[in-house]
Design an enzyme around this catalytic site. Sequence first.
Site, PDB file in Angstrom:
ATOM      1  N   GLY A  69       0.858  -1.163   0.011  1.00  0.00           N
ATOM      2  CA  GLY A  69       0.010  -0.023   0.032  1.00  0.00           C
ATOM      3  C   GLY A  69       0.853   1.214   0.176  1.00  0.00           C
ATOM      4  CB  SER A 200      -2.159  -2.911   1.480  1.00  0.00           C
ATOM      5  OG  SER A 200      -1.279  -3.803   1.814  1.00  0.00           O
ATOM      6  CB  CYS A 324       3.803   2.676   8.553  1.00  0.00           C
ATOM      7  SG  CYS A 324       3.097   1.409   7.342  1.00  0.00           S
TER       8      CYS A 324
END
Length: 391
Positions: A69, A200, A324
């Site tokens: 993604g 994703s 992330c």
Amino acid sequence: MIYLDAVSAMPLRPEAVAAMQPFLAEGWGNPMSLHAAGDRPKAAIEEARADVAALIEADPREIIFTASGSESNNLAVKGIALALAARRSGRRHIIISAVEHPSVTAACQSLEARGFRTIVLPVDRHGRVDPAEIHLHLNEQTCLVSIQAASGEIGTIQPIAEIGAMTRREGILLHVDAVAAAGRIPIDVEAMKIDALSLSSNQLGGPPGAGALYVRRGVRLAAQTDGGIQERGRRAGLEAVPNIAGMGVAARSAKAELPTLSGQLDPLTRHLKESLKFDGWHLTGHPVERLPGHVSLVIEFVEGEALVMALSRDGVAAAAGTACRERTAWRASPTLLALGLDQPLAQGAVIFSLWRGNSLGEIDQAAKLIRQNVLYLRALSPLHAARRAEV
């Protein structure tokens, strides 16, 4: 393990594993090859392309496969902005919100070194951007608006259809990061007037290492990887056939489950919130317009990361922010600060995101462990002790 972190990665679907297996053994040919060994991998990619397109009501020819993604977000933001800048001098303004994923904000920062300017719009206390605020900042230099469909951190769903109608009317391209939303809420790229959209695999229950980018026909995109003609010249490099095959099947299953997903997750979500019986916790995100199965909160006098690690030792998987970010960042999320929360409270963030495999018994057990660990961590907090002394 009681898995309550589906927004970071869904458990891998058995049907996705089965779809990958042939291409980890005998189906290893290069899909670009002209001989027979490339036929089966090529067919698998195109079948997956059709399944991913169907999830968002797109044409298969509008789907580009990537590795994640984050790569899709980078390719969309940089690729569209650079393509437009090459054709229309002066179009170097990008509009995003203050709660976008790091891959979007970092892509914009990268473009700023090349002469672009990013306008970061505020959000309300629920994390929603105002379409009127976007319209206010549109001008002849705007090349792209990039707004997430929904936040994986706070669950808030953005008014994308309203934003899309406005950007299409004004002739501005709209990119949507739908990594957290796809497979959880319906998305129709044509009806919502979306020009590019990121997906994703692992958020759909497919394998990591695969992503996709929808780009509406007619929208120019500057490739960010040189040296190959794969994906119609927009993303060079040999495709990860096993991962793409798994993503396609996961997208097909996610689409089939979509009509019943909220009905399955909503009772469990309500039960979890009702079972968190301790003082000093506050829900974050929009109370109604939010992802199904998503419970995000901040807890006073508790570090979110510490709670997540304590729960992990007890067999419960949760999150303290976007996956992330640095694994042990020990700092407040920019998304939560954008809601107006102060730094100490924002550091008490924790996210529970449910999936179709959760049961009522798991939710009961998880709630019990959450309460126990919150009380334990608060007992270690000098700030909590000071507050109790004041009372």
